[in-house]
Design a protein around this motif. Structure first.
Motif, PDB file in Angstrom:
ATOM      1  N   GLU A 161       8.006  17.964  -3.101  1.00  0.00           N
ATOM      2  CA  GLU A 161       7.196  16.674  -4.071  1.00  0.00           C
ATOM      3  C   GLU A 161       7.013  15.255  -3.435  1.00  0.00           C
ATOM      4  N   HIS A 162       8.055  15.048  -2.694  1.00  0.00           N
ATOM      5  CA  HIS A 162       8.354  13.295  -2.200  1.00  0.00           C
ATOM      6  C   HIS A 162       7.396  13.539  -0.527  1.00  0.00           C
ATOM      7  N   VAL A 163       7.314  14.257  -0.235  1.00  0.00           N
ATOM      8  CA  VAL A 163       5.735  14.062   1.112  1.00  0.00           C
ATOM      9  C   VAL A 163       5.047  14.070   1.002  1.00  0.00           C
ATOM     10  N   ASN A 164       3.848  13.557   1.049  1.00  0.00           N
ATOM     11  CA  ASN A 164       2.617  12.992   1.076  1.00  0.00           C
ATOM     12  C   ASN A 164       2.307  13.620   2.483  1.00  0.00           C
ATOM     13  N   LYS A 165       1.926  13.624   3.181  1.00  0.00           N
ATOM     14  CA  LYS A 165       1.995  13.584   5.107  1.00  0.00           C
ATOM     15  C   LYS A 165       3.600  13.682   5.394  1.00  0.00           C
ATOM     16  N   LEU A 166       3.364  14.327   7.092  1.00  0.00           N
ATOM     17  CA  LEU A 166       4.336  14.566   8.150  1.00  0.00           C
ATOM     18  C   LEU A 166       3.708  14.789   9.336  1.00  0.00           C
ATOM     19  N   VAL A 167       4.669  13.606  10.200  1.00  0.00           N
ATOM     20  CA  VAL A 167       4.440  13.360  11.941  1.00  0.00           C
ATOM     21  C   VAL A 167       6.107  13.759  12.064  1.00  0.00           C
ATOM     22  N   LEU A 168       5.314  14.904  12.952  1.00  0.00           N
ATOM     23  CA  LEU A 168       7.198  14.823  13.535  1.00  0.00           C
ATOM     24  C   LEU A 168       6.877  15.082  15.114  1.00  0.00           C
ATOM     25  N   SER A 169       7.108  14.030  15.361  1.00  0.00           N
ATOM     26  CA  SER A 169       6.814  12.865  17.283  1.00  0.00           C
ATOM     27  C   SER A 169       8.893  13.736  18.076  1.00  0.00           C
ATOM     28  N   SER A 170       7.844  14.313  19.132  1.00  0.00           N
ATOM     29  CA  SER A 170       9.146  14.599  19.569  1.00  0.00           C
ATOM     30  C   SER A 170      10.264  15.159  19.091  1.00  0.00           C
ATOM     31  N   LEU A 171       9.610  16.341  19.430  1.00  0.00           N
ATOM     32  CA  LEU A 171      10.709  16.916  18.145  1.00  0.00           C
ATOM     33  C   LEU A 171      11.535  17.482  19.061  1.00  0.00           C
ATOM     34  N   GLY A 172      12.421  18.073  19.490  1.00  0.00           N
ATOM     35  CA  GLY A 172      13.819  18.189  19.942  1.00  0.00           C
ATOM     36  C   GLY A 172      13.739  19.981  20.384  1.00  0.00           C
ATOM     37  N   TYR A 173      12.817  20.156  20.647  1.00  0.00           N
ATOM     38  CA  TYR A 173      13.040  22.340  20.530  1.00  0.00           C
ATOM     39  C   TYR A 173      13.009  22.431  22.373  1.00  0.00           C
ATOM     40  N   TRP A 174      14.102  23.711  22.950  1.00  0.00           N
ATOM     41  CA  TRP A 174      13.958  24.177  24.436  1.00  0.00           C
ATOM     42  C   TRP A 174      13.265  25.172  23.857  1.00  0.00           C
ATOM     43  N   GLN A 175      12.025  25.966  24.889  1.00  0.00           N
ATOM     44  CA  GLN A 175      11.843  27.035  24.598  1.00  0.00           C
ATOM     45  C   GLN A 175      13.084  27.847  25.319  1.00  0.00           C
ATOM     46  N   GLY A 181       0.532  -0.786  -0.424  1.00  0.00           N
ATOM     47  CA  GLY A 181       0.117   0.111  -0.201  1.00  0.00           C
ATOM     48  C   GLY A 181       1.206   1.598  -0.142  1.00  0.00           C
ATOM     49  N   GLU A 182       0.149   2.177   0.314  1.00  0.00           N
ATOM     50  CA  GLU A 182       0.951   3.230   0.558  1.00  0.00           C
ATOM     51  C   GLU A 182       2.532   3.353   1.549  1.00  0.00           C
ATOM     52  N   PRO A 183       3.290   3.730   1.217  1.00  0.00           N
ATOM     53  CA  PRO A 183       4.710   4.129   1.891  1.00  0.00           C
ATOM     54  C   PRO A 183       4.641   4.760   3.155  1.00  0.00           C
ATOM     55  N   VAL A 184       5.789   4.562   3.547  1.00  0.00           N
ATOM     56  CA  VAL A 184       5.222   5.350   5.384  1.00  0.00           C
ATOM     57  C   VAL A 184       6.833   5.232   5.373  1.00  0.00           C
ATOM     58  N   ILE A 185       7.274   6.058   5.693  1.00  0.00           N
ATOM     59  CA  ILE A 185       8.628   6.096   6.159  1.00  0.00           C
ATOM     60  C   ILE A 185       8.981   6.071   7.220  1.00  0.00           C
ATOM     61  N   LEU A 186       9.362   5.403   8.005  1.00  0.00           N
ATOM     62  CA  LEU A 186       9.968   5.737   9.404  1.00  0.00           C
ATOM     63  C   LEU A 186      11.448   6.302  10.598  1.00  0.00           C
ATOM     64  N   VAL A 213       7.124   9.934   9.080  1.00  0.00           N
ATOM     65  CA  VAL A 213       6.975  10.371  10.428  1.00  0.00           C
ATOM     66  C   VAL A 213       8.689   9.761  11.244  1.00  0.00           C
ATOM     67  N   GLY A 214       8.821  10.916  11.895  1.00  0.00           N
ATOM     68  CA  GLY A 214       9.966  11.249  11.729  1.00  0.00           C
ATOM     69  C   GLY A 214      10.155  11.570  13.979  1.00  0.00           C
ATOM     70  N   HIS A 215      11.147  10.570  14.704  1.00  0.00           N
ATOM     71  CA  HIS A 215      10.824  11.208  16.062  1.00  0.00           C
ATOM     72  C   HIS A 215      12.275  11.444  16.708  1.00  0.00           C
ATOM     73  N   HIS A 216      11.829  12.668  17.333  1.00  0.00           N
ATOM     74  CA  HIS A 216      13.739  13.210  18.033  1.00  0.00           C
ATOM     75  C   HIS A 216      14.708  13.853  17.104  1.00  0.00           C
ATOM     76  N   THR A 217      15.083  13.048  17.071  1.00  0.00           N
ATOM     77  CA  THR A 217      16.454  14.041  15.592  1.00  0.00           C
ATOM     78  C   THR A 217      15.493  13.164  14.238  1.00  0.00           C
ATOM     79  N   GLY A 218      15.308  12.152  13.899  1.00  0.00           N
ATOM     80  CA  GLY A 218      14.309  11.626  13.198  1.00  0.00           C
ATOM     81  C   GLY A 218      13.391  12.689  12.507  1.00  0.00           C
ATOM     82  N   ALA A 219      13.222  13.614  13.517  1.00  0.00           N
ATOM     83  CA  ALA A 219      11.989  15.006  13.199  1.00  0.00           C
ATOM     84  C   ALA A 219      12.109  15.595  12.476  1.00  0.00           C
TER      85      ALA A 219
END
Length: 237
Positions: free
Chosen positions: A110-124, A21-26, A92-98
């Protein structure tokens, strides 16, 4: 679940794949591998073709030819997609992967359908990093004849209060990555989150565990990404 290698200009990238089916890259966290998703892939593969690569310099992929910046890792994923004949995928990207996932969406939308950013490391700016993250978490670890570097890698893997089996798996990732392993964390630390995230124009889900290290900044990340949606996993680690 199958394992294989894909050829990219900088070498070979190891990956895990299952489903149709539709590819999802982790995309895994820094100093890690596709093994981070082995418990998730069976669920996703019921509906999607779930694909999890190891970043160059991590897991079973070839080392990087030079210290990579975030854009270099993003380019390697695009080359990986090209190698597998994938024209477009949800990512889908987790931490640094996000952060790497975000750069793919910004530079190769053009290569991205949808995006999931999980626990993207960011300090306020108002947060005290010293209280949340040890300052010696990403320093370079040299190989020593007495094997003490193994204990240092164990210490780093154990500082997040994970179960013993996850700690052991993390230590193996440190060993595979070797002394250069922390390079991926160094580039993640210098990532200009406030400047980069507003450039995303793909449908984006911001994902955060309620107990996660970066949960306090999830709402701010959601505000930075145009037209994004925020989902909090109750009691999520």
């Amino acid at each position: 679940m199958k394992r294989a290698y894909a050829d990219i200009p900088e070498g070979q990238m190891h990956y895990r794949i299952e489903g149709t089916g539709e590819p999802v890259i982790l995309l895994h966290p820094g100093v890690g591998s596709s093994d981070a998703f082995t418990r998730v892939i069976p669920f996703l593969s019921k509906k999607y073709c779930a694909i999890a690569p190891d970043f160059p310099g991590n897991g079973d992929s070839d080392p990087t030819p030079y210290p990579y910046e975030m854009i270099d890792h993003a380019r390697s994923v695009v080359s990986f997609m090209d190698s597998l004949g994938i024209k477009k995928a949800s990512i889908v990207g987790h931490h640094t992967g996000a952060k790497i996932a975000a750069e793919i969406a910004i530079n190769w939308p053009e290569h991205v359908n949808k995006l999931v950013l999980s626990s993207l490391g960011y300090w306020q700016a108002t947060e005290n990093i010293e209280k949340k993250e040890p300052t010696d978490f990403t320093t370079r670890v040299e190989i020593k004849t007495d094997g003490s570097h193994l204990m240092e890698w164990w210490r780093r893997a154990a500082m997040w209060d994970d179960p013993l089996d996850i700690i052991e798996a993390s230590v193996l990732e440190y060993i595979k990555a070797g002394p250069r392993g922390e390079e991926i964390h160094w580039t993640a630390r210098t990532y200009e989150t406030k400047l980069r995230l507003p450039l995303i124009n793909r449908p984006t889900l911001i994902l955060s565990g309620a107990q996660g290290l970066f949960h306090s900044s999830a709402e701010q990340v959601n505000k930075l990404v145009p037209n994004s949606k925020l989902t909090i996993i109750a009691n999520g680690p």
